[in-house]
Design a protein around this motif. Sequence first.
Motif, PDB file in Angstrom:
ATOM      1  N   THR A   1       0.841  -1.190   0.000  1.00  0.00           N
ATOM      2  CA  THR A   1       0.000   0.000   0.000  1.00  0.00           C
ATOM      3  C   THR A   1       0.873   1.237   0.000  1.00  0.00           C
ATOM      4  OG1 THR A   1      -1.683  -1.171   1.271  1.00  0.00           O
ATOM      5  CG2 THR A   1      -1.839   1.228   1.235  1.00  0.00           C
ATOM      6  N   LEU A   2       0.630   2.107  -0.956  1.00  0.00           N
ATOM      7  CA  LEU A   2       1.350   3.373  -1.021  1.00  0.00           C
ATOM      8  C   LEU A   2       0.777   4.315   0.016  1.00  0.00           C
ATOM      9  CD1 LEU A   2       3.397   5.200  -2.492  1.00  0.00           C
ATOM     10  CD2 LEU A   2       1.506   5.932  -3.949  1.00  0.00           C
ATOM     11  N   ARG A   3       1.645   4.909   0.824  1.00  0.00           N
ATOM     12  CA  ARG A   3       1.216   5.911   1.801  1.00  0.00           C
ATOM     13  C   ARG A   3       1.813   7.243   1.394  1.00  0.00           C
ATOM     14  NH1 ARG A   3       1.142   4.962   7.848  1.00  0.00           N
ATOM     15  NH2 ARG A   3      -0.733   6.107   7.516  1.00  0.00           N
ATOM     16  N   ARG A   4       1.042   8.274   1.599  1.00  0.00           N
ATOM     17  CA  ARG A   4       1.543   9.611   1.301  1.00  0.00           C
ATOM     18  C   ARG A   4       1.048  10.570   2.376  1.00  0.00           C
ATOM     19  NH1 ARG A   4      -2.309  12.825  -0.718  1.00  0.00           N
ATOM     20  NH2 ARG A   4      -4.198  11.829  -1.472  1.00  0.00           N
ATOM     21  N   TYR A   5       1.772  11.661   2.516  1.00  0.00           N
ATOM     22  CA  TYR A   5       1.387  12.655   3.514  1.00  0.00           C
ATOM     23  C   TYR A   5       0.491  13.690   2.852  1.00  0.00           C
ATOM     24  CZ  TYR A   5       1.705  15.754   7.501  1.00  0.00           C
ATOM     25  OH  TYR A   5       1.399  16.530   8.586  1.00  0.00           O
ATOM     26  N   ASP A   6      -0.716  13.839   3.363  1.00  0.00           N
ATOM     27  CA  ASP A   6      -1.662  14.815   2.848  1.00  0.00           C
ATOM     28  C   ASP A   6      -1.504  16.099   3.665  1.00  0.00           C
ATOM     29  OD1 ASP A   6      -3.823  16.358   2.060  1.00  0.00           O
ATOM     30  OD2 ASP A   6      -5.229  14.659   2.033  1.00  0.00           O
ATOM     31  N   ARG A   7      -0.916  17.120   3.043  1.00  0.00           N
ATOM     32  CA  ARG A   7      -0.661  18.376   3.759  1.00  0.00           C
ATOM     33  C   ARG A   7      -1.956  19.114   4.098  1.00  0.00           C
ATOM     34  NH1 ARG A   7       4.992  20.310   3.073  1.00  0.00           N
ATOM     35  NH2 ARG A   7       6.029  18.698   1.872  1.00  0.00           N
ATOM     36  N   ALA A   8      -2.956  18.941   3.260  1.00  0.00           N
ATOM     37  CA  ALA A   8      -4.222  19.629   3.526  1.00  0.00           C
ATOM     38  C   ALA A   8      -4.875  19.106   4.803  1.00  0.00           C
ATOM     39  CB  ALA A   8      -5.169  19.459   2.341  1.00  0.00           C
ATOM     40  N   GLU A   9      -4.809  17.784   5.006  1.00  0.00           N
ATOM     41  CA  GLU A   9      -5.401  17.184   6.203  1.00  0.00           C
ATOM     42  C   GLU A   9      -4.385  17.016   7.327  1.00  0.00           C
ATOM     43  OE1 GLU A   9      -7.919  13.839   5.685  1.00  0.00           O
ATOM     44  OE2 GLU A   9      -8.518  14.461   3.666  1.00  0.00           O
ATOM     45  N   ASN A  10      -3.108  17.257   7.010  1.00  0.00           N
ATOM     46  CA  ASN A  10      -2.024  17.169   7.994  1.00  0.00           C
ATOM     47  C   ASN A  10      -1.919  15.768   8.613  1.00  0.00           C
ATOM     48  OD1 ASN A  10       0.175  18.357   9.221  1.00  0.00           O
ATOM     49  ND2 ASN A  10      -0.986  18.930  11.047  1.00  0.00           N
ATOM     50  N   LYS A  11      -2.027  14.729   7.724  1.00  0.00           N
ATOM     51  CA  LYS A  11      -1.903  13.351   8.205  1.00  0.00           C
ATOM     52  C   LYS A  11      -1.511  12.430   7.049  1.00  0.00           C
ATOM     53  CE  LYS A  11      -6.716  11.968   7.598  1.00  0.00           C
ATOM     54  NZ  LYS A  11      -7.893  11.397   8.243  1.00  0.00           N
ATOM     55  N   TRP A  12      -1.070  11.233   7.402  1.00  0.00           N
ATOM     56  CA  TRP A  12      -0.741  10.215   6.416  1.00  0.00           C
ATOM     57  C   TRP A  12      -2.018   9.547   5.940  1.00  0.00           C
ATOM     58  CZ3 TRP A  12       3.905   9.452   4.262  1.00  0.00           C
ATOM     59  CH2 TRP A  12       5.001  10.003   4.899  1.00  0.00           C
ATOM     60  N   VAL A  13      -2.117   9.302   4.631  1.00  0.00           N
ATOM     61  CA  VAL A  13      -3.279   8.620   4.068  1.00  0.00           C
ATOM     62  C   VAL A  13      -2.799   7.467   3.195  1.00  0.00           C
ATOM     63  CG1 VAL A  13      -4.808  10.620   4.136  1.00  0.00           C
ATOM     64  CG2 VAL A  13      -3.400  10.219   2.121  1.00  0.00           C
ATOM     65  N   ASP A  14      -3.604   6.408   3.144  1.00  0.00           N
ATOM     66  CA  ASP A  14      -3.293   5.245   2.327  1.00  0.00           C
ATOM     67  C   ASP A  14      -3.933   5.371   0.960  1.00  0.00           C
ATOM     68  OD1 ASP A  14      -1.867   4.040   4.362  1.00  0.00           O
ATOM     69  OD2 ASP A  14      -3.596   2.909   5.103  1.00  0.00           O
TER      70      ASP A  14
END
Length: 171
Positions: A34-47
């Motif tokens: 699973t690719l994880r990335r940091y969502d700056r808009a939500e300020n959290k890691w998302v899968d």
Amino acid sequence: MPDTITVTGLVATTPRHLVTSDGLPITSFRLCSTLRRYDRAENKWVDADTNWYTVTTFRQLATNVVGSVAKGQRVVVTGRLRVREWATEDKHGTNVEIDADALGHDLSWGTAVFSRTVAASAAAEATQSGETAGHADAGDASEAVGDGDAEPGDELAAARAQRATEAALPF
């Protein structure tokens, strides 16, 4: 020309080991990545989406995998990619398979201890020449060198035992 791929992921099923009637060891398991990335808009890691692979290993790698890898562990797999379409009367889909050339634990997530295996042919040759499979000689060599009261000739014997041990190993 086969496609080579390297995938990091989580071992999703218990590795299944079998030996064919011809004596070929095979171990396979499912791997999810699973690719994880940091969502700056939500300020959290998302899968992102999860990719699923069937990993198959053969020969010595298969034997080592069944003794080393368990469900839930993170691994790195390198091998040949095969994508196969399938269909039955009411379903169809795609299998993504990796015929592994190399496989190991992903050390970004933890530590591992490596133990070198001795090929059966090298062990048989060592036994025929009067030596053991290598592990006892290596232990004897380290004991002889490590003793404070060792005889002067023991260091030479220990060095010879170490060379014999290394010569018996497959690579």
